[in-house]
Design a protein around this motif. Sequence first.
Motif, short mmCIF file in Angstrom:
data_model
loop_
_atom_site.label_atom_id
_atom_site.label_comp_id
_atom_site.label_asym_id
_atom_site.label_seq_id
_atom_site.Cartn_x
_atom_site.Cartn_y
_atom_site.Cartn_z
N TYR A 1 -10.13 6.86 -9.56
CA TYR A 1 -9.55 6.18 -10.72
C TYR A 1 -8.37 5.29 -10.29
CZ TYR A 1 -6.62 5.97 -14.99
OH TYR A 1 -5.82 5.58 -16.03
N MET A 2 -7.42 5.84 -9.53
CA MET A 2 -6.21 5.08 -9.20
C MET A 2 -6.45 4.07 -8.08
SD MET A 2 -2.28 6.25 -8.52
CE MET A 2 -2.26 6.72 -6.81
N ASN A 3 -7.13 4.50 -7.02
CA ASN A 3 -7.30 3.59 -5.89
C ASN A 3 -8.17 2.39 -6.24
OD1 ASN A 3 -5.68 5.11 -4.22
ND2 ASN A 3 -7.38 6.19 -3.23
N SER A 4 -9.16 2.59 -7.09
CA SER A 4 -9.98 1.44 -7.49
C SER A 4 -9.16 0.46 -8.31
CB SER A 4 -11.22 1.91 -8.27
OG SER A 4 -10.87 2.56 -9.48
N ALA A 5 -8.23 0.96 -9.13
CA ALA A 5 -7.35 0.08 -9.89
C ALA A 5 -6.42 -0.70 -8.97
CB ALA A 5 -6.55 0.88 -10.92
N ILE A 6 -5.90 -0.03 -7.94
CA ILE A 6 -5.05 -0.71 -6.96
C ILE A 6 -5.82 -1.80 -6.24
CG2 ILE A 6 -3.81 -0.39 -4.77
CD1 ILE A 6 -3.12 2.46 -5.75
N LYS A 7 -7.05 -1.48 -5.83
CA LYS A 7 -7.85 -2.45 -5.08
C LYS A 7 -8.24 -3.65 -5.95
CE LYS A 7 -8.47 -0.49 -0.96
NZ LYS A 7 -8.17 -1.15 0.33
N MET A 8 -8.37 -3.43 -7.24
CA MET A 8 -8.67 -4.55 -8.12
C MET A 8 -7.50 -5.53 -8.15
SD MET A 8 -11.77 -4.30 -9.20
CE MET A 8 -11.83 -5.43 -10.59
N LYS A 9 -6.27 -5.01 -8.00
CA LYS A 9 -5.08 -5.87 -7.94
C LYS A 9 -4.90 -6.47 -6.56
CE LYS A 9 -1.89 -5.42 -11.58
NZ LYS A 9 -0.52 -5.85 -11.87
N GLY B 1 0.82 -1.20 0.00
CA GLY B 1 0.00 0.00 0.00
C GLY B 1 0.86 1.24 0.00
N PHE B 2 0.19 2.39 0.17
CA PHE B 2 0.87 3.67 0.01
C PHE B 2 0.39 4.69 1.04
CE2 PHE B 2 0.34 1.67 -4.16
CZ PHE B 2 1.68 1.50 -4.51
N ARG B 3 1.30 5.61 1.35
CA ARG B 3 0.92 6.83 2.04
C ARG B 3 1.03 7.94 1.00
NH1 ARG B 3 3.53 11.98 2.79
NH2 ARG B 3 2.73 12.92 4.69
N TYR B 4 -0.07 8.65 0.79
CA TYR B 4 -0.14 9.67 -0.24
C TYR B 4 0.11 11.06 0.36
CZ TYR B 4 -2.54 6.06 -3.03
OH TYR B 4 -2.88 4.92 -3.71
N LEU C 1 -15.57 9.01 -2.03
CA LEU C 1 -15.42 9.19 -3.47
C LEU C 1 -14.00 8.86 -3.93
CD1 LEU C 1 -17.45 12.49 -3.93
CD2 LEU C 1 -18.16 10.20 -4.61
N GLY C 2 -13.00 9.20 -3.11
CA GLY C 2 -11.61 8.91 -3.47
C GLY C 2 -11.17 7.51 -3.10
N LYS C 3 -12.02 6.77 -2.37
CA LYS C 3 -11.76 5.37 -1.99
C LYS C 3 -10.47 5.22 -1.18
CE LYS C 3 -14.72 3.45 -2.79
NZ LYS C 3 -16.05 3.67 -2.14
N MET C 4 -10.21 6.20 -0.28
CA MET C 4 -9.11 6.06 0.66
C MET C 4 -9.54 5.17 1.82
SD MET C 4 -6.61 7.86 -0.48
CE MET C 4 -6.23 9.27 -1.54
N ALA D 1 -5.04 -3.74 -0.11
CA ALA D 1 -4.04 -2.68 -0.14
C ALA D 1 -4.40 -1.60 0.89
CB ALA D 1 -3.95 -2.07 -1.53
N PHE D 2 -3.38 -1.09 1.56
CA PHE D 2 -3.53 -0.10 2.62
C PHE D 2 -3.27 1.28 2.01
CE2 PHE D 2 -2.00 2.60 6.00
CZ PHE D 2 -2.59 2.15 7.18
N LEU D 3 -4.30 2.13 1.97
CA LEU D 3 -4.21 3.41 1.28
C LEU D 3 -4.47 4.53 2.29
CD1 LEU D 3 -6.19 2.42 -1.94
CD2 LEU D 3 -3.72 2.27 -1.52
N LEU D 4 -3.40 5.26 2.62
CA LEU D 4 -3.43 6.30 3.64
C LEU D 4 -3.13 7.65 3.00
CD1 LEU D 4 -3.23 7.45 6.58
CD2 LEU D 4 -0.83 6.67 6.57
N ALA D 5 -3.95 8.65 3.31
CA ALA D 5 -3.80 9.96 2.67
C ALA D 5 -3.58 11.06 3.70
CB ALA D 5 -5.04 10.28 1.83
N GLU D 6 -2.69 11.98 3.34
CA GLU D 6 -2.48 13.19 4.12
C GLU D 6 -3.51 14.22 3.67
OE1 GLU D 6 1.30 16.14 5.17
OE2 GLU D 6 1.21 15.14 3.22
#
Length: 623
Positions: free
Chosen positions: A333-341, A317-320, A363-366, A345-350
């Motif tokens: 767009y990007m997070n849904s593609a990551i989750k499909m793989k 996963g990523f820290r954005y 909406l951003g799927k964080m 996946a751990f998606l953390l946003a600042e």
Amino acid sequence: MINKKIFVAGITLSFLVTACKTKDLRMNVDRNAAPTEKKIVVYQVFTRLFGNKNTTNKPWGTIEENGVGKFNDFTDKALHEIKDLGVTYIWYTGVPHHALVRDYTAYGISNDDPEVVKGRAGSPYAVKDYYNVNPDLAVNPANRLQEFEALIARTHKADLKLIIDIVPNHIARKYESKSNPEGVADFGAHDDVSVEYARDNNFYYIPNTQFEIPDGDHPLNGEKNVLIDGKFNEFPAKWTGNGSRKAKPDQNDWYETVKVNYGIRPDGSKDFPELPSGFDQKDYKEHFAFWQDKDVPDSWKKFKSIALYWIDKGVDGFRYDMAEMVPYEFWSYMNSAIKMKNPNAFLLAEVYNPNEYRNYIRLGKMDYLYDKVETYDKLKDVVRGKSWPDGLSDIQKGMADIEHHMLKFLDNHDEQRLASAEFAGSPEKGKPLMVVSTTISTAPTMVYFGQEVGEAGNENAGFGTRSRTSIFDYIGVPNHQRWMNKGKFDGGQLTDSEKSLRDFYKRLLNFSITSSALMGEFYEMQLANRFKTMGYDDFMYSYARWSENQKLLVVANFSATVTSEFDLKIPSEIISKWNLKDGQYQLTDQLYKTITIQMQVQNGEGVARVKVLPSESFIFELK
């Protein structure tokens, strides 16, 4: 210290407002995007600093003078000890290859101009090559990517998951990838530089204008360098990372970076498809399907390819960085593609704007956002004597629908160290903050390396100054180095107080990742005790957490000077939820298990006599 006479009126009014609103402060937990039903603990390490054994700490020191940590310093032993602390994820900060002042031309890497690099070691948020890693971190820079891949494997072998940074809003002033996969062009390679904006340009331009170095900065502290000549070749000039549209940015701008264009026109309007109404209620699969036939800006495609490249290498996963400076449609767009793989996946946003939290989550799927502006800032004010803790109840109520997504922390690379004089003032004063931050919600907890041994960030590193461990310089981290003990990772050089502090963190974090109650319900007890219970002093805070199988009462004393002794009142709502009949019950503290008190339930209400020393906290479990 607080002027109590003036402050009482304000806090009482605030609390009475709270009382009107908060008859039931239970959490409505939304776990639709949660990768786990267990508490997550993230251990952030600044990768360049973690394994550095050099204690010279000369301001503006070189690698030769001050040393640098390597991927290989994360040995099996080191990772085992991190895991044993109660950690489930490691955030390796500063992994992607960023601009720095060091000659790696022998490895085919161009030099970076010190006039657009912050410090000597450079900012990890000025990425130069997204398809490779920082050569400073490798024993053999020619094999730097392979050395990081080996670290990924060791991390997984230790039963830990890992995340790295992606910095979508800006990149290094001189982006120059030497590692692009076949068919991938560098950012800006095909831009039309004659116009300020075009949808598929990767950057914004100031046409026909030369970039100029900001005034007032002294690269490398005035040291001579062949590249320091008052100029940087960028024509036409690009917008700077923080959005400055000046060809000559201010020295306080993010002048070492350029802003990436996501299809937001200079007037702020959107030049891409928007999500239909109702998509805040749809899952990542439906978001992914929505984008399949849509034409999107080139920068979106580039960053999606970067993210999937690292997912394919085993990154979990990523820290954005500064995610709110990028439109949430892109994140969909990007997070849904990551989750499909990788659905886990751990998606953390600042993100720092509370008004936008739900957009970036729904909406951003964080998965998670920083809970800085509310919980972190409130706790910091409390420990510094600027506020009372009652407002924590309002914060929890206000975030009830998204509380699981709001990651808690007290220390990270951007913030003043918890133990610094500018924050808590000592590691011991930070203890009640850590207990509350860890146990108040179902959200993940984050710890910054060295926090668990009281690192105060006292060093003057050069570009970076005291209270924050510098992210721009080659520097050692003294308390952490004593735990590291020259690579033995056994705490052999820690003082007794540092050993005790690490033991406290170990007990707290390990309890948190095994507690079902901390993934369950919340009910604040301030309303029942504040201004009503004799001895329940100004800086006390208490609440209940429970699941079907575990019932907890958390009591924290934020005062570093006052011992509080009182009859803690447990509201009838909690007694009813716990299905307790009148009688006596035993409560045992779960941090040290040396203190047991009695709770008396009578007429459907509970009372327990509690004595709390300065900066002390208890996690009482009903037995």
